[in-house]
Motif scaffolding. Structure first.
Motif, mmCIF file in Angstrom:
data_model
loop_
_atom_site.group_PDB
_atom_site.id
_atom_site.type_symbol
_atom_site.label_atom_id
_atom_site.label_comp_id
_atom_site.label_asym_id
_atom_site.label_seq_id
_atom_site.Cartn_x
_atom_site.Cartn_y
_atom_site.Cartn_z
ATOM 1 N N ALA A 299 24.810 51.752 1.872
ATOM 2 C CA ALA A 299 24.803 50.781 1.004
ATOM 3 C C ALA A 299 26.236 50.028 1.289
ATOM 4 N N ARG A 300 27.031 50.473 1.976
ATOM 5 C CA ARG A 300 28.198 49.641 2.176
ATOM 6 C C ARG A 300 28.615 49.507 3.742
ATOM 7 N N ARG A 301 27.531 48.966 4.355
ATOM 8 C CA ARG A 301 27.582 48.567 5.781
ATOM 9 C C ARG A 301 29.057 48.127 6.102
ATOM 10 N N ASP A 302 29.479 47.207 5.223
ATOM 11 C CA ASP A 302 30.807 46.500 5.587
ATOM 12 C C ASP A 302 31.851 47.291 5.997
ATOM 13 N N LEU A 303 31.909 48.687 5.357
ATOM 14 C CA LEU A 303 32.930 49.522 5.703
ATOM 15 C C LEU A 303 32.822 50.167 7.189
ATOM 16 N N VAL A 304 31.414 50.220 7.456
ATOM 17 C CA VAL A 304 31.425 50.837 8.802
ATOM 18 C C VAL A 304 31.773 49.766 9.895
ATOM 19 N N ALA A 305 31.382 48.546 9.605
ATOM 20 C CA ALA A 305 31.642 47.217 10.718
ATOM 21 C C ALA A 305 33.054 47.175 10.718
ATOM 22 N N SER A 306 33.897 47.109 9.499
ATOM 23 C CA SER A 306 35.051 46.888 9.550
ATOM 24 C C SER A 306 36.112 47.775 10.366
#
Length: 308
Positions: A299-306
């Motif tokens: 649910a927090r793909r933004d963390l993986v991407a960053s």
């Protein structure tokens, strides 16, 4: 013997069963029923529930300082009073009532970690071992002479809840040994506690559960373990307040500001600390349940991407 048992939480239940095994417990003292759960309905303590299952009479005075409370205890004609995490202070006149006085099962190797939260404080401090003591009670807080003791190592990933369960059983074993000696007419030899090495384990406070990322990762990992399952560590991670149920310290060199997410992936979320990094493996969002870091990152793909 005529034994009066006094205790309240889960930790005391194994000791109650040991004390009751010979059919010698004439009464069980426990704290009054308290509101619990979302409905705040009155709930019996674990010790009261176990006592009723064993068919033992239960007394629940608000205090033992009144003349009436002491009279009730005196009328029981106790040879020994066994106290395990009762939660009420025993005044001097109560300590003197039983023939053999009052014994206490305490979850530390005294004089280290006298007080209310010895299990959690031992983990938080990074102690390699802890244990249980059977102590002859006196007026001071956990200052009485030690009758019997048993040490045990603290596992490198052991939580407060896991150690609590082990020490509850170990305490019951030590109590069993002490009672066996007393039944045989052998009073365990009291060993006065030394002044050197005395520490105080103050009561847990939910305000302590907040993780400070400027601290070393090792210290934070110990706090996560110590404060599980209560009050559970909390932390600000990437702008969201999370409860941290499982984490390990990484000896990772970095120049990032404390609290920065260094990496997020299947193995966990690595957060920069004052020294090293804390890898969060299990967590809980507000209003949710405990989940793995991998599930959270869905649910927090933004963390993986960053962090990739």
């Amino acid at each position: 013997m005529r034994i009066v048992f006094a205790g309240t939480p889960d930790f005391a239940v194994p000791s109650l069963r040991v004390a009751a095994a010979q059919g010698e417990v004439v009464a069980v003292y426990t704290q009054p029923d308290r509101p619990a759960g979302r409905g705040r309905a009155l709930a019996a303590s674990p010790v009261k529930q176990a006592a009723l299952e064993l068919g033992l009479p239960v007394l629940q005075p608000e205090t033992l300082r009144t003349v009436q409370a002491r009279r009730e205890l005196r009328d029981l004609r106790p040879d020994l009073m066994v106290v395990v995490a009762y939660g009420l202070l025993l005044p001097p006149k109560v300590l003197e009532l039983p023939v053999h006085g009052c014994w206490n099962v305490h979850a530390s190797l005294l004089p280290r970690w006298r007080g209310a939260a010895p299990i959690q404080r031992a983990i938080e401090a990074g102690d390699a071992e802890t244990g249980v003591c059977l102590m002859q009670m006196e007026q001071g807080l956990d200052t009485g002479p030690v009758l019997l003791s048993q040490a045990t190592p603290i596992g490198p990933q052991e939580t407060g809840g896991q150690l609590h369960a082990r020490l509850a059983d170990l305490g019951a074993q030590v109590l069993r040994d002490g009672l066996a000696l007393l039944r045989a007419g052998i009073r365990p030899a009291p060993r006065p506690q030394p002044d050197a090495g005395a520490t105080y384990a103050h009561k847990l406070d939910k305000a302590e559960a907040r993780l400070d990322w400027t601290q070393p990762a090792d210290a934070l990992a110990r706090k996560v373990r110590a404060f599980h399952p209560w009050p559970v560590a909390e932390a600000e991670v990437a702008g969201e307040r999370l409860r941290v149920h499982g984490a390990v310290a990484l000896p990772l060199a970095h120049r990032a500001a404390p609290g920065t997410v260094l990496f997020a992936g299947r193995d966990g979320i690595d957060v920069a600390c004052g020294e090293g990094a804390l890898r969060i493996r299990a967590l809980q969002r507000a209003g949710g349940k405990a989940i793995t870091a991998a599930d959270y990152l869905n649910a927090r793909r933004d963390l993986v991407a960053s962090s990739s």
